[in-house]
Scaffold this motif. Structure first.
Motif, PDB file in Angstrom:
ATOM      1  N   GLU A  48       5.910 152.926  24.997  1.00 42.32           N
ATOM      2  CA  GLU A  48       6.593 153.856  25.917  1.00 42.32           C
ATOM      3  C   GLU A  48       6.703 153.251  27.315  1.00 42.32           C
ATOM      4  N   TRP A  49       5.652 152.574  27.746  1.00 45.56           N
ATOM      5  CA  TRP A  49       5.670 151.943  29.060  1.00 45.56           C
ATOM      6  C   TRP A  49       6.721 150.843  29.111  1.00 45.56           C
ATOM      7  N   LEU A  50       6.826 150.042  28.043  1.00 47.16           N
ATOM      8  CA  LEU A  50       7.844 148.990  27.994  1.00 47.16           C
ATOM      9  C   LEU A  50       9.248 149.568  27.985  1.00 47.16           C
ATOM     10  N   LYS A  51       9.446 150.700  27.289  1.00 50.28           N
ATOM     11  CA  LYS A  51      10.762 151.369  27.302  1.00 50.28           C
ATOM     12  C   LYS A  51      11.115 151.798  28.717  1.00 50.28           C
ATOM     13  N   LEU A  52      10.150 152.352  29.432  1.00 45.18           N
ATOM     14  CA  LEU A  52      10.378 152.771  30.810  1.00 45.18           C
ATOM     15  C   LEU A  52      10.715 151.573  31.692  1.00 45.18           C
ATOM     16  N   ARG A  53       9.992 150.482  31.520  1.00 43.88           N
ATOM     17  CA  ARG A  53      10.264 149.274  32.305  1.00 43.88           C
ATOM     18  C   ARG A  53      11.658 148.742  32.005  1.00 43.88           C
ATOM     19  N   PHE A  54      12.078 148.801  30.742  1.00 42.66           N
ATOM     20  CA  PHE A  54      13.406 148.335  30.365  1.00 42.66           C
ATOM     21  C   PHE A  54      14.479 149.233  30.967  1.00 42.66           C
ATOM     22  N   GLU A  55      14.249 150.545  30.938  1.00 44.03           N
ATOM     23  CA  GLU A  55      15.228 151.492  31.489  1.00 44.03           C
ATOM     24  C   GLU A  55      15.376 151.364  32.994  1.00 44.03           C
ATOM     25  N   THR A  56      14.336 150.895  33.670  1.00 45.87           N
ATOM     26  CA  THR A  56      14.412 150.729  35.118  1.00 45.87           C
ATOM     27  C   THR A  56      14.808 149.299  35.487  1.00 45.87           C
ATOM     28  N   TRP A  57      15.345 148.575  34.536  1.00 49.51           N
ATOM     29  CA  TRP A  57      15.896 147.247  34.728  1.00 49.51           C
ATOM     30  C   TRP A  57      14.897 146.218  35.233  1.00 49.51           C
ATOM     31  N   SER A  58      13.705 146.253  34.673  1.00 47.54           N
ATOM     32  CA  SER A  58      12.753 145.206  35.005  1.00 47.54           C
ATOM     33  C   SER A  58      13.123 143.967  34.209  1.00 47.54           C
ATOM     34  N   GLY A  59      13.331 142.852  34.887  1.00 48.27           N
ATOM     35  CA  GLY A  59      13.701 141.619  34.216  1.00 48.27           C
ATOM     36  C   GLY A  59      12.515 140.865  33.657  1.00 48.27           C
ATOM     37  N   ARG A  60      11.360 141.464  33.735  1.00 47.15           N
ATOM     38  CA  ARG A  60      10.145 140.771  33.305  1.00 47.15           C
ATOM     39  C   ARG A  60       9.521 141.415  32.072  1.00 47.15           C
ATOM     40  N   ILE A  61      10.332 141.948  31.184  1.00 45.05           N
ATOM     41  CA  ILE A  61       9.818 142.673  30.023  1.00 45.05           C
ATOM     42  C   ILE A  61       8.877 141.804  29.186  1.00 45.05           C
ATOM     43  N   THR A  62       9.299 140.594  28.857  1.00 44.47           N
ATOM     44  CA  THR A  62       8.471 139.724  28.022  1.00 44.47           C
ATOM     45  C   THR A  62       7.164 139.382  28.722  1.00 44.47           C
ATOM     46  N   CYS A  63       7.258 139.028  29.996  1.00 38.74           N
ATOM     47  CA  CYS A  63       6.063 138.688  30.772  1.00 38.74           C
ATOM     48  C   CYS A  63       5.114 139.883  30.864  1.00 38.74           C
ATOM     49  N   GLU A  64       5.656 141.053  31.134  1.00 38.79           N
ATOM     50  CA  GLU A  64       4.821 142.240  31.266  1.00 38.79           C
ATOM     51  C   GLU A  64       4.204 142.646  29.933  1.00 38.79           C
ATOM     52  N   PHE A  65       4.951 142.500  28.851  1.00 38.72           N
ATOM     53  CA  PHE A  65       4.404 142.803  27.529  1.00 38.72           C
ATOM     54  C   PHE A  65       3.219 141.881  27.222  1.00 38.72           C
ATOM     55  N   LEU A  66       3.403 140.580  27.460  1.00 37.89           N
ATOM     56  CA  LEU A  66       2.323 139.632  27.186  1.00 37.89           C
ATOM     57  C   LEU A  66       1.124 139.884  28.093  1.00 37.89           C
ATOM     58  N   THR A  67       1.379 140.212  29.359  1.00 44.84           N
ATOM     59  CA  THR A  67       0.282 140.510  30.278  1.00 44.84           C
ATOM     60  C   THR A  67      -0.525 141.697  29.775  1.00 44.84           C
ATOM     61  N   MET A  68       0.170 142.766  29.396  1.00 45.35           N
ATOM     62  CA  MET A  68      -0.531 143.961  28.922  1.00 45.35           C
ATOM     63  C   MET A  68      -1.285 143.686  27.619  1.00 45.35           C
ATOM     64  N   LYS A  69      -0.695 142.907  26.733  1.00 46.75           N
ATOM     65  CA  LYS A  69      -1.369 142.588  25.480  1.00 46.75           C
ATOM     66  C   LYS A  69      -2.636 141.766  25.737  1.00 46.75           C
ATOM     67  N   PHE A  70      -2.530 140.773  26.610  1.00 46.56           N
ATOM     68  CA  PHE A  70      -3.693 139.935  26.875  1.00 46.56           C
ATOM     69  C   PHE A  70      -4.754 140.660  27.699  1.00 46.56           C
TER      70      PHE A  70
END
Length: 124
Positions: A48-70
């Motif tokens: 849900e957080w990644l969907k929100l980040r995508f909807e707000t046009w964050s260009g760092r989706i992959t980076c943020e996903f990996l950061t949160m996972k790690f």
């Protein structure tokens, strides 16, 4: 008998790994600290957080996903992966330079040194 010196790339690998494993802390004012606070909120859902980040046009989706996972696993995994990524980037650039001509020690030293300017730029 002549002793073999460590290559600049080997010294870089040791320095980057030591930097990530020994000299860094998880500073609360960085992205890592910000994301840890988000993860600590009750009801946090990564998708849900990644969907929100995508909807707000964050260009760092992959980076943020990996950061949160790690950040959800022990911190040592994040530090080792980050140092391996830096080592790979420098290795790739050294190989790229050698593809265009003969690689010598000075080009390897230049490549290793130029990568440290990124660290300096991030600290300032």
């Amino acid at each position: 008998m002549r002793s073999k010196k460590l290559s600049p790339f080997a010294i870089f690998c040791i320095a980057v790994t030591a930097f990530y494993l020994i000299f860094t802390r998880l500073v609360i004012k960085t992205d890592d600290g910000h994301f840890l606070a988000i993860m600590g909120e009750s009801g946090f859902d990564l998708i849900e957080w990644l969907k929100l980040r995508f909807e707000t046009w964050s260009g760092r989706i992959t980076c943020e996903f990996l950061t949160m996972k790690f950040l959800s696993v022990p911190l040592i995994f994040w530090k080792i992966t980050a140092s391996l990524i830096w080592i790979f980037i420098v290795w790739f650039i050294i190989k790229l330079i050698s593809a265009f001509g003969e690689q010598d020690r000075s080009s390897e030293i230049f490549t290793v040194c130029i990568s440290f300017t990124v660290f300096i730029g991030c600290v300032i």
